[in-house]
Design a protein around this motif. Sequence first.
Motif, PDB file in Angstrom:
ATOM      1  N   ILE A 196       0.829  -1.207   0.000  1.00 21.07           N
ATOM      2  CA  ILE A 196       0.000   0.000   0.000  1.00 21.07           C
ATOM      3  C   ILE A 196       0.870   1.267   0.000  1.00 21.07           C
ATOM      4  N   PRO A 230      -5.591  -3.673  -6.219  1.00 26.96           N
ATOM      5  CA  PRO A 230      -4.676  -2.516  -6.204  1.00 26.96           C
ATOM      6  C   PRO A 230      -5.152  -1.351  -7.070  1.00 26.96           C
ATOM      7  N   ILE A 275      -8.077   0.368  -5.191  1.00 29.69           N
ATOM      8  CA  ILE A 275      -7.567   1.113  -4.036  1.00 29.69           C
ATOM      9  C   ILE A 275      -6.801   2.345  -4.509  1.00 29.69           C
ATOM     10  N   ARG A 276      -6.102   2.207  -5.613  1.00 30.16           N
ATOM     11  CA  ARG A 276      -5.422   3.368  -6.206  1.00 30.16           C
ATOM     12  C   ARG A 276      -6.452   4.448  -6.571  1.00 30.16           C
TER      13      ARG A 276
END
Length: 347
Positions: A198, A236, A239-240
Motif C-alpha cells: 500500500i 490494487p 484502491i489506487r
Amino acid sequence: MAVNFERTYRFAVFSALYITLFSTSVAALLLYLFLTISIQFLVLFAVCIAAFSFLVIQYRVEKYIYRKVKKIYDDVSLLEGSTLRSPSITTDMATLTREVKKFATDKKLEIEMLKVREEYRREFLGNVSHELKTPLFTIQGYLSTLLGGAMKDKTIRKKYLERAEKGVERLIYIVQDLDMIAKLESGDLNLEMSRFNIVEIIQNVFDLLEMKASEKDILLMFDRKYTKPVMVIGDPEKIRQVLINLIVNSIKYGKEKGTTEVTVEDLVSNKIIVRIHDNGEGIEKQHIPRLFERFFRVDKSGARSEGGSGLGLSIVKHIIEAHNEKLYVESSPGSGSEFSFTLEKAK
C-alpha cells in the motif's frame, strides 16, 4: 388453510357450563315442586344439556368468527402476498390483532422508505441533469461561436476548441464515473484481489498528483518514513482509485500552502487503516452524513469551478464497501478533514 380454534373451545365449554347450571337448576326446581327429585335424572339431564350446548355454541362460534376472520385475512392477503400467502387462520383475537398491527407497521415503514427513495431519485435526476447540462451548454456555446464566424481567427479558434475539449473531458469523467458506480452497485465490476504494498501505491499517487498539488502550493507527504513495505489484500487498481479521489478532494478543498498527509497504521491484528488528513477549511457537521451521496457538494459553486464529476466520494464509498471494509470521516470547520479506510493485512 389450517384453522386454529383453541380459544373457542374454552369459550364454548364455559358457555355450555353456564347454560347447564341454569337449566339443571330450573329442572331441579320444577321436579322439587311437582315431582320427586331423581339424582340420576338430573345428572343425565345436565350431561345432555352440556353436550348439546357445547356443540351448538362451538359450531355457531366457528362459523361466525371464521367468516369474519377469513375476510380480514383475505383483505390483508390482497395487499401483502409475500408474508400472508396461504396463512394459517386463527380465531384468537389477540393473535389476529398482533398480526394486523405488525402488517400495518411494516407497510408504514415501507411507504416511508419509498418516499425517501422517491425524493432521492428526484434529487439524483436533477443533479445528473445539471451536471451534464453545464458542460454541454459550454461546448455548444463555443462551437456555435466558431461556426458563426470566429473560426477564421486562428487564436480564437484554438482557444475555443481547447475549452470545448475540456467540456468533453468533463462529460467523459461523469459518464465513466456513473458507469463505475452502476457496475459496483450491480456487482458487475469484479474485484481482482491480490497482495500488494500500500505504501508503494500511495507514493505512485503522490507522483501522479504532484503537479496538481503544486498549483495550490500544497505539500503531499507521509507522516513518517516507511522503511518496510506494508502488504495488504485488495484490488490494487481500485484502491489506487480510492486514494486518487481522496487526495484530489483534499487538494481541491485544501488551503493554499497547506499540506495533505497520509498515514498507514496498524488497527487490529489483521487490519491496517489508511488516513488522509489535510489542514483545509473543514466540513460543517450537518454536511458529513451526505458527503458520499452522488453529486453532493458542500460548496456547490466552488466545487464546480474546480472541475470533476462530483462522484468521487461516492465511488470511494462503493469500492471500500465492495472490499467489505470500513470508511470514516472526521472534520470540523477550520481544522481540516481526515478521511480514512481499512484494509486487510496480507499474511
